[in-house]
Every structure is written in structure tokens, then in C-alpha cells.
Enzyme design. Sequence first.
Site, PDB file in Angstrom:
ATOM      1  N   GLU A 381       0.824  -1.204   0.000  1.00  0.00           N
ATOM      2  CA  GLU A 381       0.000   0.000   0.000  1.00  0.00           C
ATOM      3  C   GLU A 381       0.861   1.258   0.000  1.00  0.00           C
ATOM      4  O   GLU A 381       2.076   1.198  -0.062  1.00  0.00           O
ATOM      5  CB  GLU A 381      -0.941  -0.032   1.210  1.00  0.00           C
ATOM      6  CG  GLU A 381      -1.902  -1.214   1.180  1.00  0.00           C
ATOM      7  CD  GLU A 381      -2.723  -1.344   2.444  1.00  0.00           C
ATOM      8  OE1 GLU A 381      -2.688  -0.409   3.269  1.00  0.00           O
ATOM      9  OE2 GLU A 381      -3.388  -2.375   2.623  1.00  0.00           O
ATOM     10  N   HIS A 440       1.514  -2.289   7.964  1.00  0.00           N
ATOM     11  CA  HIS A 440       0.529  -2.344   9.037  1.00  0.00           C
ATOM     12  C   HIS A 440       1.070  -3.188  10.194  1.00  0.00           C
ATOM     13  O   HIS A 440       2.001  -3.975  10.028  1.00  0.00           O
ATOM     14  CB  HIS A 440      -0.782  -2.947   8.532  1.00  0.00           C
ATOM     15  CG  HIS A 440      -1.492  -2.090   7.529  1.00  0.00           C
ATOM     16  ND1 HIS A 440      -2.107  -0.908   7.870  1.00  0.00           N
ATOM     17  CD2 HIS A 440      -1.686  -2.242   6.187  1.00  0.00           C
ATOM     18  CE1 HIS A 440      -2.654  -0.369   6.789  1.00  0.00           C
ATOM     19  NE2 HIS A 440      -2.410  -1.158   5.750  1.00  0.00           N
ATOM     20  N   GLY A 441       0.454  -3.020  11.354  1.00  0.00           N
ATOM     21  CA  GLY A 441       0.868  -3.802  12.503  1.00  0.00           C
ATOM     22  C   GLY A 441      -0.230  -3.907  13.534  1.00  0.00           C
ATOM     23  O   GLY A 441      -1.216  -3.168  13.502  1.00  0.00           O
ATOM     24  N   CYS A 473       1.736   0.204  13.306  1.00  0.00           N
ATOM     25  CA  CYS A 473       0.875   0.528  14.443  1.00  0.00           C
ATOM     26  C   CYS A 473       1.121  -0.423  15.611  1.00  0.00           C
ATOM     27  O   CYS A 473       1.233  -1.637  15.417  1.00  0.00           O
ATOM     28  CB  CYS A 473      -0.596   0.446  14.036  1.00  0.00           C
ATOM     29  SG  CYS A 473      -1.115   1.724  12.870  1.00  0.00           S
TER      30      CYS A 473
END
EC number: 3.4.22.37
Length: 736
Positions: A381, A440-441, A473
Site C-alpha cells: 500500500e 501495518h501492525g 501501528c
Amino acid sequence: MKKNFSRIVSIVAFSSLLGGMAFAQPAERGRNPQVRLLSAEQSMSKVQFRMDNLQFTGVQTSKGVAQVPTFTEGVNISEKGTPILPILSRSLAVSETRAMKVEVVSSKFIEKKDVLIAPSKGVISRAENPDQIPYVYGQSYNEDKFFPGEIATLSDPFILRDVRGQVVNFAPLQYNPVTKTLRIYTEIVVAVSETAEAGQNTISLVKNSTFTGFEDIYKSVFMNYEATRYTPVEEKENGRMIVIVPKKYEEDIEDFVDWKNQRGLRTEVKVAEDIASPVTANAIQQFVKQEYEKEGNDLTYVLLVGDHKDIPAKITPGIKSDQVYGQIVGNDHYNEVFIGRFSCESKEDLKTQIDRTIHYERNITTEDKWLGQALCIASAEGGPSADNGESDIQHENIIANLLTQYGYTKIIKCYDPGVTPKNIIDAFNGGISLANYTGHGSETAWGTSHFGTTHVKQLTNSNQLPFIFDVACVNGDFLYNVPCFAEALMRAQKDGKPTGTVAIIASTINQSWASPMRGQDEMNEILCEKHPNNIKRTFGGVTMNGMFAMVEKYKKDGEKMLDTWTVFGDPSLLVRTLVPTKMQVTAPANISASAQTFEVACDYNGAIATLSDDGDMVGTAIVKDGKAIIKLNESIADETNLTLTVVGYNKVTVIKDVKVEGTSIADVANDKPYTVAVSGKTITVESPAAGLTIFDMNGRRVATAKNRMVFEAQNGVYAVRIATEGKTYTEKVIVK
């Protein structure tokens, strides 16, 4: 297919309007070479901005294809719904007390008509997918005026340890959304000068000096900083670290503290319950402030030991922060002290973090070929709304290229779609010294690959431990109800040997999409020595300086990211990047107990040579011109062994024994058959039927007498020897 064709036509047609300025996909960018300091005087600095590498990307909006502009170092901080108009920022060292002003000295611009600039999506969290957030045109598109309005502004002043600074912001793109006119400033020259008014967030220097350890930081952050601005303290001041530890772990931390002193970092322990009981964030914050303000101004690192329930993070609305403990001077978000944490819930958790840190600094050899290998992980992304308009993959590719140019021999790329936990496990177990993650996380896993805390037990990279720059995150939310991702990697072990990572910087909250990318870029650039004025060798130094660049560019959002980007591990950790080489170190095998200095020859300038006595630092010095002259700060007893330790960047650590011989001035006699008195510069010694001798600190005999002696001394330290009744006594005397 129709959508892609429209985008290409838009780019080509628009490119012809600007006479050669490029409209293309995001390109690799670094520092803008067209921003220069023209002059720097006591009360005024002139700075020149010139446009560099202006590019446009077409995006689909409700009004058709609109343009997203980018240029080298340009950052989009526009509010949601307003035109995307990047700015560029630079920090200047300014008056300690006066208000500053910025004036435009000269400018040049061109105007282009019928241009549709896309609206900003605002600050996007990494809990979201930027591609799923629509472009929404706000009220500003109905206003017949240029946005943002001023082409040069000043941000609020901040304080970085001993220097007050202010950021000058250039807004070279001005847009009127009603007339669709884009004004492009190709050059702006500004003067930033003092006014007669009192300023905000001022600083009072109690002495005309700065701590040497921050000189490189000042030079990097402030484009007008000069080392001669103040008189630096002596270079022997290599900084100081305080370890704040719960009472239950006080004895467990001893090996770590001894090693830190042995390798040249003066390290002290403070029991948390002695600060306050119960331990509170406010009490920790006040204690660090008091230690920082002590004479010498040399507090550089603070290591917190324990989980949140042992030593709490500072919690304010939307913030869970260790970093604020290091923000001492002023009311800004620039740290004066580097903060780290050994997060542990048991003695075993703590021991593995101590063991991995000591091994990493002390025991790495030329056989550790895993060094120089790195892992880059990216989501699929990102794009126009991200930093520099980069997708996460483009961003990690730029980092990979940087690492390769620096000398990394192998880069493993794990990019979505399709990355699995096994890909990450194999990379760790194969040996890597650095990992960069952008994606992301969650509290317990990376979004790309879904590698998480449940997979950590499959790691077998015993003492082949990378450090990690993590953009995601909540990977560092150590207030979560189970060990978070960062904690799991720091506590990991296999058959009693450390696995996982040696240090990681990870966030306690959802990170923004763009600003941490800028911080991560800067961390890697500092690591790879792209900025000669900002060479940093510790994990805390590299990461904090990377975040300074993020704050400079992204303002309030950058501040929030800095406050919550947490260092798990030792902030003073001496990082390694490539396979180490050996140093040639020669030094005497013996030292006189009355010696004042000890000289070490070393072929690596910048190495740190330290003499220690069973974990107590005796003296330390930096190698210059092939030698380090260690001044002995502590008295040493004869017939003991000291340890010489020499550490250097990407070097094999050297440890040698040094035997103490001769007369010691450390053996102070009490209640003996003599008297020794000092009055001014006069030393008077009396003892019936005694032989009296005085030695200076170099072991030279400077006076002898029988029974009574009066000696006029110079300033210094002396050893008085009294021989009587078959016994010999030695006493240390200081003349000031």
C-alpha cells in the site's frame, strides 16, 4: 484501462506547460541540495531555497484527474480538504531569549493556469489503507485566494539541550483553487533575524559551554550552527547513563552496569522505589530532570528496567510515552536525553536482554559474517499521500539501495502480496544485522507476513541479532495485556541463548502513514553516514536523530510520533552494520599506582579506550591521531589488575589486563602514629622517629625529611609516605 490512459495523458499534457519540469512516478530523493545558508551572523541568518525535482502524479478524484505535486524534501502537512501543497523546512539556531522574525529578501516564480491540485487526505493512520480514503474537496476550493498564503513562516521555537532553535518553512507552491492558478516559486531568499521583543520557550545557559556529545547533533539539526558558538566541555566527557531499576532487579543489573563502565560509558544505578513509592511517571520525570541539571550537564542516556507496572510510561490523552522523560529543557518535543527500556516481567526476561547486549558489544568477531546482511519488509500500500509520494515498496527499495551503497552485502526483500511468516523466520535464522519494516501492525504482529509473537519461538538466530527500525501501528504497546511484538523479540531465547533482536524502535500507538517514513529514512541515512555532521554510533543516537528530522518536517504529527516511538533495548548500544575488522592496540602491561595518565596506541581513530577496576571506571579517552591518553580519575591500589577495554565502530573489541605496581596514593591511613595537615599550599607532616617522603602523582620523589617536614607544594595530588617502627604508611593529599 481507460483510467490508466487518462492518467498518462494528464501527465504528458501537463508536463509541456512547465517547460521541462518532470511529471512522473515518485523518484528516489534525499536532502535538497538547493537549500543553502547564504550567511550567518550573530543576530541574523540568510537562507536560499531553490526548487528541486518538482514532479506531479495524476490521481482520480470526483472532479476528474487532479495533480499531486512533490519535490525534493517536500512534505504535505495540508489539512484535510485543502490543496496538497508540500512545504520544506530547515532548522536554525537562534537567540536564547529574543523573538525572531522572517522576511522575504527576494523571490522568483512562474504561474501556470488551468491546474487542478488534488485535496489533501489529512493525516492518515497506518491502521487505514490510504487507497480506500477518497479525495474530498473542502471549503477552501471555493475561496478566491492563494493557499497556503505566505511563502515563508517560522514555527514555534524549541530547545535541544543547550541550543534554542526555530524552523523556517518554505511554501514554494501557492495555489488559487477558484482560478486554478498554480504559482511555482523557483527561488526564495529569506532573512531570519532577532527582534527587540522577548521570545517564547527561552533558555538560560548557566555556563558558557555545551556537552561535547551533542556537537554533531547540533551541526546536523541547525544549518547555521558553529562549534565555536560555545566552549565545549572536555572530550573526556563521554556522557553518562542512569539505569532506573525496581528493587527486585537491583542485583540482576550489576553485570550490565559493570560492562558499560568497562567499555567507557559512566553508568550508575538508581532504585525506582528510592525515587518514589509507589513509582509514578511524574516522579521519574522529575528525577531525570534533576539528574540532567547536575553540574557537568553530561546525562545522555536513561535505561528503564521493568514493565509498565514497574516503571510506568507517561500517559496523556492519545499518548503512551517513555520518550517524554528525555524532554527536559523548554516545552517542546526535542529530547535532551536518549531513553530506552529493558521491558521484563521476570529475572529471566531481564537476563536475556543483558546477555544479548553485552555479547553484541563485547564478543562479536571477524567470523560473524551475518553482519552486513539486511531485511526490508513492505506492505503493498501507500502512494501519493505518503512521504515523498512513495508506496511502502518504493520506500523500502530506496532504503535497500542506500544500504547496498554503504556496503551491505545482502538485502532480503519481503514485499506484499504473498509474504508469509516463514519468509521472515528464514531471514532471521539465516542471519541479518538490520531489519526495516514499513506496513501495518498490531500489538502482537506485523501485518505484512503476519509474523508475530507466536512465531518468535521458531527463531534460532542465537546471538546473531539485528536491530529494527519499525514503522507500524502498536507493535510497541507494552501496556497491552500480553507481551507486545517488540517485547517478545527482545525476550526471545532458544536453549538459553538470546534470539530475536538486540534492539527495536516500535510505537505504542497507531502510527501515522507518512511522517514515520521520513523518520525511518533519516535513521538509515545516519546509519549509512550520509550526513558527515551527524555521525551516530548508538541505537538511541541514530533513532532519535532520525525522529528529529521527522519533527522538523511534519511538525505536530511528527511530535506525536516521536513521543510514542519507543526504544526497546539499551539506548547506548553501539550498533554494528558490517563484518568487524581487528584493531591494532598496544599499551604497557604495567602501570604505576601513582600514575596520572595511561597511554594507548590504536590504529583506529574514534575508538574509545577505558581502564576499569572490576567494573569501576578509572579513566577513559577517545583515540586521536593514533593514541588515547587516559587521565586517571580514580585512585588505584598496587598489586591489583586493571582492565583495558577498547571499542570501535565495526571493530572487534579488545580487552587486556594491566598490572598495577608501585606506591599507591589510595591507601589512606587512619589513627596512625603521625599527623598530616594541609594549610593553603603547605603540607606539614609530623611523626616521631620516622622517615618522611612525599611523591607527586607521577611517582617522583619531591621531598624527604626526618620526624617533621614542611613542604610548599603546587596544586595537585601527592602521596605522603611515613616509615616508622618497621611499618610504612601512605596517605593521599590534595593541594588546591
